[in-house]
Design an enzyme around this catalytic site. Structure first.
Site, PDB file in Angstrom:
ATOM      1  CG  ASN A  44      -2.180  -0.872   0.900  1.00 14.79           C
ATOM      2  OD1 ASN A  44      -3.051  -0.499   0.121  1.00 14.79           O
ATOM      3  ND2 ASN A  44      -2.218  -2.061   1.489  1.00 14.79           N
ATOM      4  NE  ARG A 121       2.574  -0.657  18.160  1.00  9.22           N
ATOM      5  CZ  ARG A 121       2.562  -1.380  19.288  1.00  9.22           C
ATOM      6  NH1 ARG A 121       2.870  -2.643  19.273  1.00  9.22           N
ATOM      7  NH2 ARG A 121       2.250  -0.815  20.440  1.00  9.22           N
ATOM      8  CG  ASN A 137      -6.380   1.049   9.311  1.00 10.89           C
ATOM      9  OD1 ASN A 137      -5.242   0.732   8.954  1.00 10.89           O
ATOM     10  ND2 ASN A 137      -7.230   0.154   9.791  1.00 10.89           N
ATOM     11  CG  HIS A 139     -10.124  -3.775   8.201  1.00 10.81           C
ATOM     12  ND1 HIS A 139      -9.238  -4.333   9.106  1.00 10.81           N
ATOM     13  CD2 HIS A 139     -11.202  -4.597   8.180  1.00 10.81           C
ATOM     14  CE1 HIS A 139      -9.774  -5.430   9.608  1.00 10.81           C
ATOM     15  NE2 HIS A 139     -10.957  -5.619   9.060  1.00 10.81           N
ATOM     16  CB  VAL A 174     -10.011  -1.937  16.616  1.00 14.01           C
ATOM     17  CG1 VAL A 174      -9.396  -2.616  15.403  1.00 14.01           C
ATOM     18  CG2 VAL A 174      -8.962  -1.704  17.688  1.00 14.01           C
TER      19      VAL A 174
HETATM   20  C1  GRF Z   1      -3.381  -4.867   3.876  1.00  8.72           C
HETATM   21  O1  GRF Z   1      -4.101  -5.968   3.427  1.00  8.72           O
HETATM   22  C2  GRF Z   1      -4.224  -4.005   4.764  1.00  8.72           C
HETATM   23  O2  GRF Z   1      -5.583  -4.100   4.498  1.00  8.72           O
HETATM   24  C3  GRF Z   1      -3.956  -4.528   6.138  1.00  8.72           C
HETATM   25  O3  GRF Z   1      -2.618  -4.928   6.105  1.00  8.72           O
HETATM   26  C4  GRF Z   1      -2.234  -5.271   4.792  1.00  8.72           C
HETATM   27  C5  GRF Z   1      -0.975  -4.523   4.509  1.00  8.72           C
HETATM   28  O4  GRF Z   1      -0.397  -4.852   3.293  1.00  8.72           O
HETATM   29  N1  GRF Z   1      -4.246  -3.521   7.123  1.00  8.72           N
HETATM   30  P1  GRF Z   1       0.868  -4.054   2.749  1.00  8.72           P
HETATM   31  O5  GRF Z   1       1.902  -4.054   3.851  1.00  8.72           O
HETATM   32  O6  GRF Z   1       0.439  -2.666   2.389  1.00  8.72           O
HETATM   33  O7  GRF Z   1       1.330  -4.833   1.560  1.00  8.72           O
END
Ligand code: GRF
Length: 223
Positions: A44, A121, A137, A139, A174
Site C-alpha cells: 500500500n 498496531r 487506515n 482494512h 478498532v
Molecule cells: C493490507 O491488506 C491491509 O488491508 C492490512 O494490512 C495489509 C498490509 O499490506 N491492514 P501491505 O503491507 O500494504 O502490503
C-alpha cells in the site's frame, strides 16, 4: 467489462464495485503533506507512492515510520528519498508512550494526515487526539464486517459471498471510524486465502490514494 451506472454512483464490473466512483479527484496546491506508518510488505505504501509520482494524488510523503526493521516499505522509501524512522514498539512500556514517540517525530514535519498503510498496531487516543480526523487506515474487509485481525480468513470461514476492503478514519474503537471508500468483490468457490488476498490487495491499491484525496479535502477545508 466495465460499465458506469449513474444511479449507483459506483464503478461496476463483472466482479467488483468501488464506491464512491473514482472520479473528480480533488487537487491540492500546495501538496498534502503525509506521514505513512507501515509494518509489513509495504504494497500500500508503494501504491500511494506511485499514485503520487503519476500525479494522481497531489501529496508528498515526508516521512515513513516503521515498527519492524524488516518492513519492505523501507527500501522503497529510501529509493524515493523519503525519510524513514524505525521505532521499535518493544522499547516502550505501553501504547501511549509509543504513540508519544511517534508524535514527537511527526511534530518536525508539519504533517497534515497520517496514513496507516498496513500498520499492525492499535493506536491509542494519544495519537488519535493529536491528529483528530486526520488518521486513515485500510482494512481488508467490507466494514463493519470482520473487524480486527485475520479479516480475510474470517470472511472465508463465515461463508460470505462478497467481501472487499475499506478505507476509514481512525477512532479509538478498532476499525470503526467513518468509512471513506470501499471496494467489494465476490468470493468464488475457487478462491483460496491467497487468491482472495491478492484480489483484495489489488483493490486496496486502487481505493487508498483516492480515499486519501477525499479525506484531505476535508483537512484543507478545516485549516
Ligand atoms: C493490507 O491488506 C491491509 O488491508 C492490512 O494490512 C495489509 C498490509 O499490506 N491492514 P501491505 O503491507 O500494504 O502490503
Amino acid at each position: 467489462m466495465l460499465d458506469y451506472k449513474d444511479d449507483a454512483n459506483s464503478l461496476i464490473s463483472d466482479d467488483f464495485i468501488i464506491s464512491p466512483k473514482i472520479e473528480n479527484i480533488p487537487r491540492f496546491k500546495p501538496k498534502i503533506n503525509l506521514a505513512v506508518l507501515a509494518s509489513g510488505n509495504g504494497s500500500n505504501f508503494e501504491a500511494i507512492s506511485k499514485a503520487i509520482s503519476n500525479n494522481f494524488l497531489d501529496a508528498k510523503i515526508s516521512i515513513l515510520i516503521v515498527n519492524k526493521e524488516d518492513c519492505l516499505a523501507i527500501s522503497k522509501a529510501k529509493s524515493l528519498g523519503i525519510i524513514v524512522k524505525y521505532i521499535n514498539h518493544k522499547e516502550y512500556r505501553n501504547r501511549e508512550l509509543y504513540d508519544s514517540a511517534i508524535i514527537k517525530i511527526l511534530s518536525k514535519y508539519d504533517i497534515e494526515g497520517i496514513i496507516m498503510a498496513g500498520w499492525m498496531r492499535i493506536v491509542s487516543s494519544v495519537l488519535i487526539d493529536a491528529f483528530p480526523d486526520r488518521i486513515l487506515n485500510i482494512h481488508p474487509s467490507l466494514l463493519p464486517s470482520f473487524k480486527g485481525a485475520n479479516a480475510i480468513k474470517k470472511a472465508i470461514d463465515s461463508g460470505v459471498k462478497i467481501t472487499g476492503c475499506s478505507v476509514h478514519r481512525v477512532v479509538k474503537e478498532v476499525d470503526s471510524g467513518e468509512i471513506i471508500a470501499q471496494a467489494a468483490l465476490n468470493i468464488s468457490d475457487k478462491d483460496t486465502y491467497n487468491t482472495l488476498t491478492k484480489k483484495i490487495q489489488a483493490k486496496e491499491h486502487e481505493i487508498f490514494p483516492y480515499a486519501i484525496a477525499l479525506a484531505a479535502r476535508r483537512w484543507r477545508d478545516k485549516s
